[in-house]
Design a protein around this motif. Sequence first.
Motif, PDB file in Angstrom:
ATOM      1  N   GLN A 104       0.837  -1.203   0.000  1.00 29.73           N
ATOM      2  CA  GLN A 104       0.000   0.000   0.000  1.00 29.73           C
ATOM      3  C   GLN A 104       0.869   1.249   0.000  1.00 29.73           C
ATOM      4  N   GLU A 105       1.912   1.230   0.811  1.00 26.99           N
ATOM      5  CA  GLU A 105       2.836   2.369   0.868  1.00 26.99           C
ATOM      6  C   GLU A 105       3.508   2.576  -0.489  1.00 26.99           C
ATOM      7  N   GLU A 106       3.974   1.492  -1.075  1.00 25.68           N
ATOM      8  CA  GLU A 106       4.639   1.558  -2.371  1.00 25.68           C
ATOM      9  C   GLU A 106       3.676   2.051  -3.452  1.00 25.68           C
ATOM     10  N   LEU A 107       2.461   1.522  -3.466  1.00 23.67           N
ATOM     11  CA  LEU A 107       1.486   1.924  -4.475  1.00 23.67           C
ATOM     12  C   LEU A 107       1.069   3.382  -4.307  1.00 23.67           C
ATOM     13  N   GLY A 108       1.107   3.877  -3.095  1.00 24.53           N
ATOM     14  CA  GLY A 108       0.800   5.287  -2.859  1.00 24.53           C
ATOM     15  C   GLY A 108       1.822   6.203  -3.502  1.00 24.53           C
ATOM     16  N   ASN A 109       3.033   5.682  -3.720  1.00 21.00           N
ATOM     17  CA  ASN A 109       4.097   6.466  -4.334  1.00 21.00           C
ATOM     18  C   ASN A 109       4.169   6.270  -5.844  1.00 21.00           C
ATOM     19  N   ARG A 110       3.470   5.270  -6.378  1.00 19.00           N
ATOM     20  CA  ARG A 110       3.470   5.025  -7.821  1.00 19.00           C
ATOM     21  C   ARG A 110       2.326   5.784  -8.462  1.00 19.00           C
ATOM     22  N   THR A 111       2.547   6.244  -9.688  1.00 16.84           N
ATOM     23  CA  THR A 111       1.519   7.009 -10.366  1.00 16.84           C
ATOM     24  C   THR A 111       1.234   6.456 -11.757  1.00 16.84           C
ATOM     25  N   VAL A 112       0.057   6.794 -12.246  1.00 20.10           N
ATOM     26  CA  VAL A 112      -0.350   6.504 -13.614  1.00 20.10           C
ATOM     27  C   VAL A 112      -0.843   7.822 -14.206  1.00 20.10           C
ATOM     28  N   GLU A 113      -0.797   7.895 -15.530  1.00 21.48           N
ATOM     29  CA  GLU A 113      -1.153   9.134 -16.207  1.00 21.48           C
ATOM     30  C   GLU A 113      -2.144   8.844 -17.326  1.00 21.48           C
ATOM     31  N   ALA A 114      -3.083   9.764 -17.508  1.00 19.26           N
ATOM     32  CA  ALA A 114      -4.040   9.648 -18.608  1.00 19.26           C
ATOM     33  C   ALA A 114      -4.227  11.037 -19.219  1.00 19.26           C
ATOM     34  N   THR A 115      -4.477  11.048 -20.529  1.00 24.14           N
ATOM     35  CA  THR A 115      -4.710  12.315 -21.210  1.00 24.14           C
ATOM     36  C   THR A 115      -6.029  12.267 -21.960  1.00 24.14           C
ATOM     37  N   ALA A 116      -6.504  13.443 -22.314  1.00 23.72           N
ATOM     38  CA  ALA A 116      -7.718  13.559 -23.116  1.00 23.72           C
ATOM     39  C   ALA A 116      -7.539  14.740 -24.067  1.00 23.72           C
ATOM     40  N   GLY A 117      -8.294  14.711 -25.149  1.00 19.65           N
ATOM     41  CA  GLY A 117      -8.241  15.812 -26.102  1.00 19.65           C
ATOM     42  C   GLY A 117      -6.902  15.932 -26.794  1.00 19.65           C
ATOM     43  N   GLY A 118      -6.289  14.793 -27.071  1.00 17.96           N
ATOM     44  CA  GLY A 118      -4.988  14.838 -27.737  1.00 17.96           C
ATOM     45  C   GLY A 118      -3.874  15.345 -26.838  1.00 17.96           C
ATOM     46  N   GLY A 119      -4.073  15.264 -25.542  1.00 18.53           N
ATOM     47  CA  GLY A 119      -3.025  15.656 -24.598  1.00 18.53           C
ATOM     48  C   GLY A 119      -3.205  17.043 -24.013  1.00 18.53           C
ATOM     49  N   VAL A 120      -4.305  17.733 -24.330  1.00 21.79           N
ATOM     50  CA  VAL A 120      -4.488  19.073 -23.765  1.00 21.79           C
ATOM     51  C   VAL A 120      -4.896  19.033 -22.295  1.00 21.79           C
ATOM     52  N   VAL A 121      -5.395  17.887 -21.857  1.00 17.55           N
ATOM     53  CA  VAL A 121      -5.691  17.679 -20.439  1.00 17.55           C
ATOM     54  C   VAL A 121      -4.963  16.416 -20.007  1.00 17.55           C
ATOM     55  N   ARG A 122      -4.203  16.528 -18.910  1.00 14.94           N
ATOM     56  CA  ARG A 122      -3.435  15.388 -18.396  1.00 14.94           C
ATOM     57  C   ARG A 122      -3.719  15.245 -16.909  1.00 14.94           C
ATOM     58  N   ALA A 123      -4.082  14.016 -16.516  1.00 17.46           N
ATOM     59  CA  ALA A 123      -4.368  13.721 -15.107  1.00 17.46           C
ATOM     60  C   ALA A 123      -3.417  12.636 -14.629  1.00 17.46           C
TER      61      ALA A 123
END
Length: 108
Positions: A27-46
């Motif tokens: 859980q601690e390790e996963l809290g430090n790992r991230t994933v990324e997603a974009t929309a609109g051809g990359g104009v919005v990134r989360a």
Amino acid sequence: MYSMMGPNMNKMMKQVQKMQAEMMRMQEELGNRTVEATAGGGVVRAVANGKQELVSLEIKPEAVDPEDVEMLQDLILTAVNSALDQSREMVAAEMGKLTGGLNIPGLF
């Protein structure tokens, strides 16, 4: 009969404690790992972490159209929901490694 169950019960409790410790570490390790997603051809990134928390949201200026705020809202929702989905998938994959594929409700 009770004496026969004692050693097995102790062994099982140690295995459970070991799994709990491993899960806390994960859980601690996963809290430090991230994933990324974009929309609109990359104009919005989360970006979300393994705790399904949004940790970053970037919106490029070209995504902001005062005449079409609804499109920007949709892009944000799409990017955020996609990042959170990826985060859940990442956690499920890691938990599958720990539990040997057993689906144990309530662990995450």
